[in-house]
Design a protein around this motif. Structure first.
Motif, PDB file in Angstrom:
ATOM      1  N   GLY A 212     -35.598   5.278  38.346  1.00  0.00           N
ATOM      2  CA  GLY A 212     -34.700   5.022  37.225  1.00  0.00           C
ATOM      3  C   GLY A 212     -33.877   6.217  36.811  1.00  0.00           C
ATOM      4  N   GLY A 213     -34.198   7.366  37.349  1.00  0.00           N
ATOM      5  CA  GLY A 213     -33.448   8.568  37.013  1.00  0.00           C
ATOM      6  C   GLY A 213     -32.175   8.684  37.830  1.00  0.00           C
ATOM      7  N   LYS A 214     -31.328   9.607  37.432  1.00  0.00           N
ATOM      8  CA  LYS A 214     -30.060   9.851  38.142  1.00  0.00           C
ATOM      9  C   LYS A 214     -30.227  11.048  39.063  1.00  0.00           C
ATOM     10  N   VAL A 215     -29.728  10.905  40.287  1.00  0.00           N
ATOM     11  CA  VAL A 215     -29.802  11.982  41.264  1.00  0.00           C
ATOM     12  C   VAL A 215     -28.404  12.234  41.812  1.00  0.00           C
TER      13      VAL A 215
ATOM     14  N   SER B 130     -19.915  14.443  46.839  1.00  0.00           N
ATOM     15  CA  SER B 130     -21.218  14.220  46.228  1.00  0.00           C
ATOM     16  C   SER B 130     -21.687  12.794  46.449  1.00  0.00           C
ATOM     17  N   LEU B 131     -22.977  12.644  46.523  1.00  0.00           N
ATOM     18  CA  LEU B 131     -23.611  11.323  46.587  1.00  0.00           C
ATOM     19  C   LEU B 131     -24.421  11.151  45.320  1.00  0.00           C
ATOM     20  N   ILE B 132     -24.205  10.028  44.630  1.00  0.00           N
ATOM     21  CA  ILE B 132     -24.817   9.813  43.318  1.00  0.00           C
ATOM     22  C   ILE B 132     -25.689   8.574  43.348  1.00  0.00           C
ATOM     23  N   LEU B 133     -26.935   8.752  42.930  1.00  0.00           N
ATOM     24  CA  LEU B 133     -27.846   7.636  42.758  1.00  0.00           C
ATOM     25  C   LEU B 133     -28.020   7.467  41.256  1.00  0.00           C
ATOM     26  N   GLU B 134     -27.370   6.458  40.694  1.00  0.00           N
ATOM     27  CA  GLU B 134     -27.395   6.284  39.233  1.00  0.00           C
ATOM     28  C   GLU B 134     -28.783   5.910  38.739  1.00  0.00           C
TER      29      GLU B 134
ATOM     30  N   SER C  36     -10.535  10.212  47.644  1.00  0.00           N
ATOM     31  CA  SER C  36     -10.845   8.966  48.351  1.00  0.00           C
ATOM     32  C   SER C  36     -12.333   8.843  48.616  1.00  0.00           C
ATOM     33  N   THR C  37     -12.859   7.631  48.442  1.00  0.00           N
ATOM     34  CA  THR C  37     -14.215   7.317  48.872  1.00  0.00           C
ATOM     35  C   THR C  37     -14.189   5.916  49.465  1.00  0.00           C
ATOM     36  N   GLU C  38     -14.966   5.736  50.523  1.00  0.00           N
ATOM     37  CA  GLU C  38     -15.020   4.453  51.219  1.00  0.00           C
ATOM     38  C   GLU C  38     -16.477   4.070  51.432  1.00  0.00           C
ATOM     39  N   LYS C  39     -16.743   2.772  51.413  1.00  0.00           N
ATOM     40  CA  LYS C  39     -18.107   2.304  51.652  1.00  0.00           C
ATOM     41  C   LYS C  39     -18.425   2.336  53.138  1.00  0.00           C
ATOM     42  N   GLY C  40     -19.634   2.781  53.427  1.00  0.00           N
ATOM     43  CA  GLY C  40     -20.118   2.741  54.793  1.00  0.00           C
ATOM     44  C   GLY C  40     -20.915   1.476  55.043  1.00  0.00           C
ATOM     45  N   ASP C  41     -21.958   1.584  55.834  1.00  0.00           N
ATOM     46  CA  ASP C  41     -22.746   0.411  56.218  1.00  0.00           C
ATOM     47  C   ASP C  41     -23.784   0.020  55.177  1.00  0.00           C
ATOM     48  N   ILE C  42     -24.277   0.984  54.396  1.00  0.00           N
ATOM     49  CA  ILE C  42     -25.331   0.703  53.413  1.00  0.00           C
ATOM     50  C   ILE C  42     -24.993   1.341  52.067  1.00  0.00           C
ATOM     51  N   PRO C  43     -23.925   0.921  51.389  1.00  0.00           N
ATOM     52  CA  PRO C  43     -23.499   1.590  50.159  1.00  0.00           C
ATOM     53  C   PRO C  43     -24.248   1.175  48.894  1.00  0.00           C
ATOM     54  N   ASP C  44     -24.985   0.060  48.953  1.00  0.00           N
ATOM     55  CA  ASP C  44     -25.594  -0.471  47.722  1.00  0.00           C
ATOM     56  C   ASP C  44     -26.570   0.530  47.124  1.00  0.00           C
ATOM     57  N   GLY C  45     -26.405   0.766  45.809  1.00  0.00           N
ATOM     58  CA  GLY C  45     -27.267   1.698  45.102  1.00  0.00           C
ATOM     59  C   GLY C  45     -26.765   3.123  45.112  1.00  0.00           C
ATOM     60  N   TYR C  46     -25.627   3.352  45.751  1.00  0.00           N
ATOM     61  CA  TYR C  46     -25.061   4.697  45.861  1.00  0.00           C
ATOM     62  C   TYR C  46     -23.599   4.708  45.430  1.00  0.00           C
ATOM     63  N   LYS C  47     -23.200   5.799  44.818  1.00  0.00           N
ATOM     64  CA  LYS C  47     -21.787   6.069  44.568  1.00  0.00           C
ATOM     65  C   LYS C  47     -21.442   7.402  45.210  1.00  0.00           C
ATOM     66  N   ALA C  48     -20.164   7.622  45.433  1.00  0.00           N
ATOM     67  CA  ALA C  48     -19.723   8.890  46.009  1.00  0.00           C
ATOM     68  C   ALA C  48     -18.538   9.410  45.225  1.00  0.00           C
ATOM     69  N   SER C  49     -18.363  10.720  45.303  1.00  0.00           N
ATOM     70  CA  SER C  49     -17.241  11.353  44.602  1.00  0.00           C
ATOM     71  C   SER C  49     -16.698  12.481  45.464  1.00  0.00           C
ATOM     72  N   ARG C  50     -15.375  12.511  45.618  1.00  0.00           N
ATOM     73  CA  ARG C  50     -14.733  13.577  46.402  1.00  0.00           C
ATOM     74  C   ARG C  50     -13.652  14.205  45.514  1.00  0.00           C
ATOM     75  N   PRO C  51     -14.057  15.158  44.684  1.00  0.00           N
ATOM     76  CA  PRO C  51     -13.095  15.758  43.747  1.00  0.00           C
ATOM     77  C   PRO C  51     -12.144  16.766  44.399  1.00  0.00           C
ATOM     78  N   SER C  52     -12.519  17.252  45.557  1.00  0.00           N
ATOM     79  CA  SER C  52     -11.685  18.258  46.220  1.00  0.00           C
ATOM     80  C   SER C  52     -11.902  18.153  47.728  1.00  0.00           C
ATOM     81  N   GLN C  53     -11.084  18.858  48.475  1.00  0.00           N
ATOM     82  CA  GLN C  53     -11.235  18.865  49.931  1.00  0.00           C
ATOM     83  C   GLN C  53     -12.617  19.350  50.330  1.00  0.00           C
ATOM     84  N   GLU C  54     -13.158  20.318  49.583  1.00  0.00           N
ATOM     85  CA  GLU C  54     -14.392  20.981  49.974  1.00  0.00           C
ATOM     86  C   GLU C  54     -15.662  20.237  49.560  1.00  0.00           C
ATOM     87  N   ASN C  55     -15.597  19.428  48.508  1.00  0.00           N
ATOM     88  CA  ASN C  55     -16.817  18.899  47.910  1.00  0.00           C
ATOM     89  C   ASN C  55     -16.910  17.379  47.973  1.00  0.00           C
TER      90      ASN C  55
END
Lengths: 108, 114
Positions: free
Chosen positions: B16-19, B75-79, B54-73
């Motif tokens: 239930g925590g955020k990662v 993140s994968l987020i588990l809410e 930009s972020t795009e869903k892969g084969d198993i995106p459920d339960g995950y979010k992604a963030s691309r704030p810059s060229q270098e970074n």
């Protein structure tokens, strides 16, 4: 079914001997990469291939896009070659299709 | 050789925590990817990105979010983390070399959800 089939799934080699690993593709791969996942878990790039062959030290790899397979040959196996070898096929787009890996153990 | 750095390398989270798993690459590659590796399943694509914003869903995106704030970074987020998300997560950067794309992996992040 699996788009990339790797064989064998596991292999034990005596140090100093040779072997070959294989990947068969059921997709139209344009390039192939081979990786070694070492015992620490790191995925190390071994080869990036367009159709043809490449050699690096005791490793040699080939990719035949028409026959849809790739091979990785290990010559004079050493203890540090132990780990899991993965191939990954790319079709020119973003998705990569990975095999399930070949677990190699080199025995002294 | 591309340098891809992941953090944290090891994480224990409660259900239930955020990662948030972070990835940084220093080779100016446009493409970045998040995979998870599980015994019996191999490497599976969760999300990927073509570039900053930009972020795009892969084969198993459920339960995950992604963030691309810059060229270098990237993140994968588990809410809301669940035990089924216990796995080893790999970030990769990639570049189109003409005939196809190539991948360069980070060292992996081991996540345990209890």
């Amino acid at each position: 079914g699996d788009k990339v089939k790797q064989s064998p799934s596991a292999l034990s080699l005596q140090e100093g001997t040779n072997s070959a690993l294989r990947c068969n593709f059921s997709i139209a791969a344009t390039t192939v990469q081979w990786f070694l996942q070492n015992p620490r878990g790191s995925l190390i790039n071994l080869f990036y291939l367009v159709p043809g062959t490449k050699e690096n030290g005791r490793l040699k790899s080939a990719f035949d896009s028409k026959e849809s397979y790739s091979t990785l040959h290990i010559r004079d196996a050493q203890l540090e070659d132990s780990g899991t070898y993965f191939c990954a096929a790319n079709t020119g787009y973003q998705n990569f299709y990975f095999g399930k890996g070949t677990s190699l153990t080199v025995i002294p | 050789e591309a340098a891809v750095t992941q953090s944290p390398r090891n994480k224990v989270a409660v259900t239930g925590g955020k990662v948030t798993l972070s990835c940084n690459q220093t080779n100016n590659h446009n493409n970045m990817y998040w995979y998870r590796q599980d015994t019996g399943h191999g490497l599976r694509l969760i999300h990927y990105s073509y570039g900053a914003g930009s972020t795009e869903k892969g084969d198993i995106p459920d339960g995950y979010k992604a963030s691309r704030p810059s060229q270098e970074n990237f993140s994968l987020i588990l809410e809301l983390a669940t035990p089924s998300q216990t796995s080893v997560y790999f970030c990769a950067s990639g570049v189109d070399r003409g005939a196809g794309n190539t991948l360069y992996f980070g060292e992996g992040s081991r996540l345990i959800v209890v």
